[in-house]
Design an enzyme around this catalytic site. Structure first.
Site, PDB file in Angstrom:
ATOM      1  N   HIS A 118    -103.126  15.997  -3.807  1.00 27.20           N
ATOM      2  CA  HIS A 118    -104.582  15.929  -3.721  1.00 27.20           C
ATOM      3  C   HIS A 118    -105.113  17.370  -3.812  1.00 27.20           C
ATOM      4  O   HIS A 118    -104.432  18.300  -3.365  1.00 27.20           O
ATOM      5  CB  HIS A 118    -104.917  15.316  -2.361  1.00 27.20           C
ATOM      6  CG  HIS A 118    -106.353  15.001  -2.094  1.00 27.20           C
ATOM      7  ND1 HIS A 118    -107.286  15.971  -1.797  1.00 27.20           N
ATOM      8  CD2 HIS A 118    -107.004  13.820  -2.052  1.00 27.20           C
ATOM      9  CE1 HIS A 118    -108.456  15.389  -1.578  1.00 27.20           C
ATOM     10  NE2 HIS A 118    -108.321  14.088  -1.730  1.00 27.20           N
ATOM     11  N   ASP A 195     -98.567  16.311   4.009  1.00 30.25           N
ATOM     12  CA  ASP A 195     -99.893  15.692   3.984  1.00 30.25           C
ATOM     13  C   ASP A 195     -99.680  14.189   4.162  1.00 30.25           C
ATOM     14  O   ASP A 195     -99.228  13.504   3.243  1.00 30.25           O
ATOM     15  CB  ASP A 195    -100.555  16.021   2.632  1.00 30.25           C
ATOM     16  CG  ASP A 195    -101.847  15.249   2.405  1.00 30.25           C
ATOM     17  OD1 ASP A 195    -102.177  14.358   3.222  1.00 30.25           O
ATOM     18  OD2 ASP A 195    -102.516  15.517   1.394  1.00 30.25           O
ATOM     19  N   GLN A 198    -102.256   9.564   3.496  1.00 28.49           N
ATOM     20  CA  GLN A 198    -102.055   8.195   3.000  1.00 28.49           C
ATOM     21  C   GLN A 198    -100.792   7.560   3.564  1.00 28.49           C
ATOM     22  O   GLN A 198    -100.463   6.429   3.212  1.00 28.49           O
ATOM     23  CB  GLN A 198    -101.990   8.183   1.468  1.00 28.49           C
ATOM     24  CG  GLN A 198    -103.262   8.634   0.786  1.00 28.49           C
ATOM     25  CD  GLN A 198    -104.453   7.737   1.071  1.00 28.49           C
ATOM     26  OE1 GLN A 198    -104.306   6.581   1.471  1.00 28.49           O
ATOM     27  NE2 GLN A 198    -105.648   8.267   0.878  1.00 28.49           N
ATOM     28  N   LYS A 221    -109.323   7.790   7.206  1.00 29.07           N
ATOM     29  CA  LYS A 221    -108.441   6.973   6.359  1.00 29.07           C
ATOM     30  C   LYS A 221    -107.678   5.939   7.194  1.00 29.07           C
ATOM     31  O   LYS A 221    -106.940   5.127   6.661  1.00 29.07           O
ATOM     32  CB  LYS A 221    -107.447   7.882   5.619  1.00 29.07           C
ATOM     33  CG  LYS A 221    -108.083   9.036   4.847  1.00 29.07           C
ATOM     34  CD  LYS A 221    -108.273   8.737   3.392  1.00 29.07           C
ATOM     35  CE  LYS A 221    -108.974   9.860   2.657  1.00 29.07           C
ATOM     36  NZ  LYS A 221    -108.087  10.703   1.881  1.00 29.07           N
ATOM     37  N   CYS A 358    -109.423  13.106  -6.963  1.00 28.51           N
ATOM     38  CA  CYS A 358    -109.104  14.458  -6.453  1.00 28.51           C
ATOM     39  C   CYS A 358    -107.699  14.887  -6.832  1.00 28.51           C
ATOM     40  O   CYS A 358    -107.025  15.609  -6.077  1.00 28.51           O
ATOM     41  CB  CYS A 358    -109.289  14.555  -4.932  1.00 28.51           C
ATOM     42  SG  CYS A 358    -110.975  14.366  -4.402  1.00 28.51           S
TER      43      CYS A 358
HETATM   44  C1  PLP Z   1    -108.140  11.934   1.517  1.00 25.03           C
HETATM   45  C2  PLP Z   1    -106.939  12.780   1.311  1.00 25.03           C
HETATM   46  C3  PLP Z   1    -106.961  14.143   1.609  1.00 25.03           C
HETATM   47  C4  PLP Z   1    -108.200  14.864   2.080  1.00 25.03           C
HETATM   48  O1  PLP Z   1    -108.731  14.287   3.207  1.00 25.03           O
HETATM   49  P1  PLP Z   1    -110.202  14.676   3.701  1.00 25.03           P
HETATM   50  O2  PLP Z   1    -110.500  13.591   4.677  1.00 25.03           O
HETATM   51  O3  PLP Z   1    -111.098  14.649   2.505  1.00 25.03           O
HETATM   52  O4  PLP Z   1    -110.094  16.010   4.329  1.00 25.03           O
HETATM   53  C5  PLP Z   1    -105.818  14.855   1.416  1.00 25.03           C
HETATM   54  N1  PLP Z   1    -104.707  14.275   0.958  1.00 25.03           N
HETATM   55  C6  PLP Z   1    -104.642  12.975   0.669  1.00 25.03           C
HETATM   56  C7  PLP Z   1    -103.361  12.400   0.183  1.00 25.03           C
HETATM   57  C8  PLP Z   1    -105.768  12.179   0.835  1.00 25.03           C
HETATM   58  O5  PLP Z   1    -105.711  10.885   0.524  1.00 25.03           O
END
Ligand code: PLP
Length: 400
Positions: A118, A195, A198, A221, A358
């Site tokens: 992302h 990260d 998800q 999320k 993104c």
């Molecule tokens: C949504 C997302 C982000 C960024 O999250 P924010 O809530 O916009 O800070 C980063 N990595 C992944 C895989 C995402 O789905």
């Protein structure tokens, strides 16, 4: 499968859109909030609202206790060694920016990321690279939307200071085999950030089993409000590394000459935090734990499999990502722009995301500008999948 009644835990899902029942399949962008979370936010403002950590009065103590209890709930969910490893941030982006600002790299050092990232796991590292003279190195993505294991093997080197990887691709639903990659990186003496934005909503995350140094995610999320997120970090690292933002709360003592910093997690929480958000995030985690992350995972896996099977039957469709995905399924239809498709099915009450998600470098890798993405949460049903597929078929007739 989970009972369809879980849908009634989410008030917004009973509304209509464009005169049609809402079919919400944009969960990788943000999830809807259950009553338990809405109640936790409201309860905080109705009964506890006060600034935390500094007050001697009753409400200040009660709010502090609720905030720190929320940290403990989240630490337990992650199997963290101590709640001191759980830092409240404004979201996954903020968490990654924090880490990229406290690491000191030198010219010649390398930052290893992947094609699946992302933008929020790319841009902060580019900014660090620009400041430090370090170099970004990217693990390529194979045609099926998985990372190239041979390339990973070759790219991890003595120069790799930090590896920052997404666990689950928000664009394709690819599950990255991070466990093995973390083990390799740790043998190599490389710091690892995962990260988990998800991953957390769809699978068990055990930070001690995983062995990474930093894990980041966003509350919104996983059924919590926007503006709250987590950075989990190994305590010894958080103790050694410098602070990032300066201000109240992150200090032990301030004079005009010198400041001594507070211990983690407070060292990384300058200023008045999102108190209600932290409490609501804990309520969301408790809601998820009440249903069971294993049950959620298998429910969503069945939905995504059903969606993949039905979508494959549409002529001219191209599915991106591997057969085994979680959270999201991405596709393109020959001769139809994703934006037109998304706009038409919105008229039928079906909310999906279209575009680059993104992940522009990933789109570039596949020679596309974007996809249509349906992404799933615990409240989605097989009827939602049917509504999606039938809306796409109708739109395709109209557009071709
Ligand atoms: C949504 C997302 C982000 C960024 O999250 P924010 O809530 O916009 O800070 C980063 N990595 C992944 C895989 C995402 O789905």
């Amino acid at each position: 499968m989970l009972p369809a009644s879980v849908k009634s835990d989410f008030p917004i899902l009973s509304r209509t859109v464009n005169g049609k029942p809402l079919v919400y399949l944009d969960n990788a962008a943000t999830t809807q909030k259950p009553t338990a979370v809405l109640d936790a936010s409201r309860h905080y403002y109705e009964h506890l609202n006060s600034n935390i950590h500094r007050g001697t009065h009753y409400l200040a103590r009660a709010a502090t206790e609720a905030h720190e209890q929320a940290r403990l709930t989240i630490a337990n969910h992650l199997n963290a060694a101590t709640p001191d490893e759980v830092i409240f941030t404004s979201g996954c982006t903020d968490s990654i920016n924090l880490v990229s600002n406290i690491l000191h790299l030198e010219p010649g050092d390398e930052i290893l990321i992947s094609t699946l990232e992302h933008h929020s796991n790319i841009v902060p590292w580019q900014m660090l690279a620009q400041r430090s003279g370090a170099k970004i190195v990217v693990i390529p993505c194979l045609e099926e939307g998985t990372l190239d294991p041979v390339a990973f093997h070759n790219l991890l080197s003595a120069k790799t200071r930090i590896m920052a990887l997404t666990w689950v691709s928000n664009a394709f639903g690819t599950i990255v085999p991070v466990e093995d990659m973390i083990a390799r990186a740790k043998q190599n003496g490389t710091l690892v950030l995962i990260d988990a934005a998800q991953a957390l909503p769809h699978m068990a995350v055990d930070v001690r089993k995983l062995g990474a140094d930093f894990i980041t995610f966003s509350g919104h999320k996983i059924y919590a409000p926007t503006g709250i997120g987590i950075l989990w970090g190994r305590l010894d690292l958080l103790q050694q590394l410098p602070p990032w933002r300066g201000g109240g709360e992150m200090i032990k003592e301030v004079t005009f000459q010198v400041t001594t910093y507070n211990d983690p997690p407070f060292k990384y929480e300058a200023g008045t935090p999102n108190i209600e958000g932290a409490i609501a995030l804990a309520a969301a985690i408790e809601y998820v734990d009440g249903i069971g992350i294993g049950e959620i995972h298998s429910h969503e896996s069945s939905l995504i499999q059903a969606a993949a099977d039905a979508l494959k039957g549409i002529s001219g469709i191209r599915l991106f990502g591997p057969a085994h995905r979680i959270g999201a399924i991405s596709f393109a239809i020959d001769g139809i722009h994703h934006y037109d498709l998304g706009t038409l099915i919105d008229q039928m009450g079906v909310a999906v995301r279209t575009g680059h998600h993104c992940c522009q470098p990933l789109m570039a890798r596949f020679g596309i500008t974007g996809t249509t993405r349906a992404s799933f949460a615990l409240y989605n049903t097989l009827e939602d999948v049917e509504a999606l597929v039938s809306a796409i078929k109708k739109a395709k007739l109209l557009l071709s």
